[in-house]
Design a protein around this motif. Sequence first.
Motif, PDB file in Angstrom:
ATOM      1  N   ILE A 288       0.902  -1.375  -0.121  1.00  0.00           N
ATOM      2  CA  ILE A 288       0.054  -0.001  -0.021  1.00  0.00           C
ATOM      3  C   ILE A 288       0.840   1.215  -0.125  1.00  0.00           C
ATOM      4  O   ILE A 288       0.818   2.309  -0.584  1.00  0.00           O
ATOM      5  CB  ILE A 288      -0.809  -0.058   1.235  1.00  0.00           C
ATOM      6  N   SER A 289       1.826   1.259   0.902  1.00  0.00           N
ATOM      7  CA  SER A 289       2.472   2.468   0.992  1.00  0.00           C
ATOM      8  C   SER A 289       3.516   2.708  -0.190  1.00  0.00           C
ATOM      9  O   SER A 289       3.538   4.209  -0.514  1.00  0.00           O
ATOM     10  CB  SER A 289       3.465   2.469   2.542  1.00  0.00           C
ATOM     11  N   LEU A 290       4.295   1.815  -0.410  1.00  0.00           N
ATOM     12  CA  LEU A 290       5.180   2.268  -1.612  1.00  0.00           C
ATOM     13  C   LEU A 290       4.416   2.573  -3.098  1.00  0.00           C
ATOM     14  O   LEU A 290       4.845   3.631  -3.521  1.00  0.00           O
ATOM     15  CB  LEU A 290       5.862   1.015  -2.214  1.00  0.00           C
ATOM     16  N   PRO A 291       3.296   1.889  -3.452  1.00  0.00           N
ATOM     17  CA  PRO A 291       2.477   2.382  -4.734  1.00  0.00           C
ATOM     18  C   PRO A 291       1.858   4.039  -4.141  1.00  0.00           C
ATOM     19  O   PRO A 291       1.746   5.004  -5.207  1.00  0.00           O
ATOM     20  CB  PRO A 291       1.573   1.209  -5.003  1.00  0.00           C
ATOM     21  N   GLY A 292       1.366   3.908  -3.138  1.00  0.00           N
ATOM     22  CA  GLY A 292       1.008   5.380  -2.630  1.00  0.00           C
ATOM     23  C   GLY A 292       1.838   6.284  -2.855  1.00  0.00           C
ATOM     24  O   GLY A 292       1.326   7.555  -3.085  1.00  0.00           O
TER      25      GLY A 292
ATOM     26  N   GLU B 113      14.654  -0.226  18.813  1.00  0.00           N
ATOM     27  CA  GLU B 113      13.768   0.695  17.637  1.00  0.00           C
ATOM     28  C   GLU B 113      12.529   1.233  18.387  1.00  0.00           C
ATOM     29  O   GLU B 113      11.801   0.172  18.976  1.00  0.00           O
ATOM     30  CB  GLU B 113      13.642  -0.506  16.644  1.00  0.00           C
ATOM     31  N   GLY B 114      12.251   2.407  17.958  1.00  0.00           N
ATOM     32  CA  GLY B 114      11.062   2.952  18.662  1.00  0.00           C
ATOM     33  C   GLY B 114       9.980   3.171  17.546  1.00  0.00           C
ATOM     34  O   GLY B 114       8.965   3.503  17.847  1.00  0.00           O
ATOM     35  N   MET B 115      10.426   2.978  16.299  1.00  0.00           N
ATOM     36  CA  MET B 115       9.655   3.353  15.029  1.00  0.00           C
ATOM     37  C   MET B 115       9.941   2.570  13.845  1.00  0.00           C
ATOM     38  O   MET B 115      11.222   2.476  13.752  1.00  0.00           O
ATOM     39  CB  MET B 115       9.614   4.690  14.644  1.00  0.00           C
ATOM     40  N   GLY B 116       9.209   1.789  13.270  1.00  0.00           N
ATOM     41  CA  GLY B 116       9.614   1.048  12.160  1.00  0.00           C
ATOM     42  C   GLY B 116       9.620   1.661  10.772  1.00  0.00           C
ATOM     43  O   GLY B 116       9.246   2.814  10.663  1.00  0.00           O
ATOM     44  N   GLY B 117      10.107   0.932   9.799  1.00  0.00           N
ATOM     45  CA  GLY B 117      10.343   1.384   8.598  1.00  0.00           C
ATOM     46  C   GLY B 117       8.857   1.890   7.722  1.00  0.00           C
ATOM     47  O   GLY B 117       8.897   2.410   7.141  1.00  0.00           O
ATOM     48  N   GLY B 118       7.844   1.045   8.415  1.00  0.00           N
ATOM     49  CA  GLY B 118       6.735   1.309   7.600  1.00  0.00           C
ATOM     50  C   GLY B 118       6.028   2.691   7.997  1.00  0.00           C
ATOM     51  O   GLY B 118       5.491   3.164   7.148  1.00  0.00           O
ATOM     52  N   ASP B 119       6.434   3.123   9.109  1.00  0.00           N
ATOM     53  CA  ASP B 119       5.845   4.497   9.389  1.00  0.00           C
ATOM     54  C   ASP B 119       6.548   5.556   8.732  1.00  0.00           C
ATOM     55  O   ASP B 119       6.039   6.575   8.327  1.00  0.00           O
ATOM     56  CB  ASP B 119       6.230   4.696  11.098  1.00  0.00           C
ATOM     57  N   ILE B 120       7.944   5.329   8.467  1.00  0.00           N
ATOM     58  CA  ILE B 120       8.773   6.078   7.612  1.00  0.00           C
ATOM     59  C   ILE B 120       8.230   6.231   6.202  1.00  0.00           C
ATOM     60  O   ILE B 120       7.841   7.221   5.516  1.00  0.00           O
ATOM     61  CB  ILE B 120      10.149   5.602   7.414  1.00  0.00           C
ATOM     62  N   LYS B 121       7.670   4.944   5.610  1.00  0.00           N
ATOM     63  CA  LYS B 121       7.276   4.981   4.304  1.00  0.00           C
ATOM     64  C   LYS B 121       5.849   5.619   4.373  1.00  0.00           C
ATOM     65  O   LYS B 121       5.398   6.091   3.255  1.00  0.00           O
ATOM     66  CB  LYS B 121       7.478   3.589   3.578  1.00  0.00           C
TER      67      LYS B 121
END
Length: 263
Positions: free
Chosen positions: A130-134, A178-186
Motif C-alpha cells: 500500500i505505502s510504496l505504490p501510494g 527500535e522505537g519506530m518501524g520502517g513502515g511508519d517512515i514510508k
Amino acid sequence: MEYGILPLIIVALLGAIIGSFLNVVILRLPEENSSIAYPASHCPKCNHPLSWYENIPLLSFLILGGKCRSCKEHISWQYPLIEASMALLGLGLFLHFGLTLTFLAYFCFSAALLVIIVIDFYHQIIPDLISLPGIALGFLFSFINPEISWLSSLIGLLVGGGALYAIAWGYFTLRKQEGMGGGDIKLLAMLGAWLGWQSLVFIVFTSSLFGAIIGLIALRIQNKGNQTKIPFGPFLCLAALVYLFYSVEIQYFFQLYLNGQWP
C-alpha cells in the motif's frame, strides 16, 4: 455547491460497498500467499460461503443480528464499522471536493489509510503493497492535483520520509532499541506525497501528541512487567484525514500563530 439527495445516497452506497471490499483486504493482506480475490467471501469461523443477501454492506449485519446464519457465531463489529466509515468518508469527500477527479483520488487515498489503520492496529505492520505504490501515485497525481503542486508533493515525500527516519535513528541511538518501524517512515512519505510538505508539521505533531496520550494511558492500565507496544501508523493516518478535510483552516491558524496573532 448544493447536491440533491440522490447523489449523496449513491456516494454513500459506493463507500459502503468499497468498505465491504476493504474488510476482505484487511483480513487477507497480512496473510502470506493469500489472495484478496479467492476464495469468495465466507464466514471466518465456519467457512460458510456467503450468499449475495448475506453480503450486503451494513444491511446484512443488521438483518442477521450480527451472527453467522450457519454457525450462529458473532460477526465482528469491524465489518459494519469499516463499511460505515468508508460511506461517511465518501460523503465528506464528495461534499468537500464535489464530483471531481480530486474526489475520486482522495477517496482511494482515504480507503488506503483506513486499511492501514486497522492492519497496523492488529498486526503492527504497514504493508509495503500500500505505502510504496501510494508514494508514487501521490506524486504522479500532484501534476494534476489542484490542491497541491508537484513540488510540494516532492518535498513532502522526501521530508516526510526523512523526518521520521531521523527521529527513528535518534531514538535508536539514545535508547539502543527500535522505537519506530520502517513502515511508519514510508507511510509519512506517502502522506507527504498526497498532502504536500505543508501538512507534515500538523500530522507529526498531532499524531505524536495523541500517541503519547494513549501510550501513557496504556502504561497506567497495563500489568507490571509487561510492555504495551502502541502502533504509530493509525495516529499518522487519522491526523492526515483531519488535515485532508481542514487544511485551509489549519494553515490559517498556523499562519496566525507565526505572525504572533494567535496565542
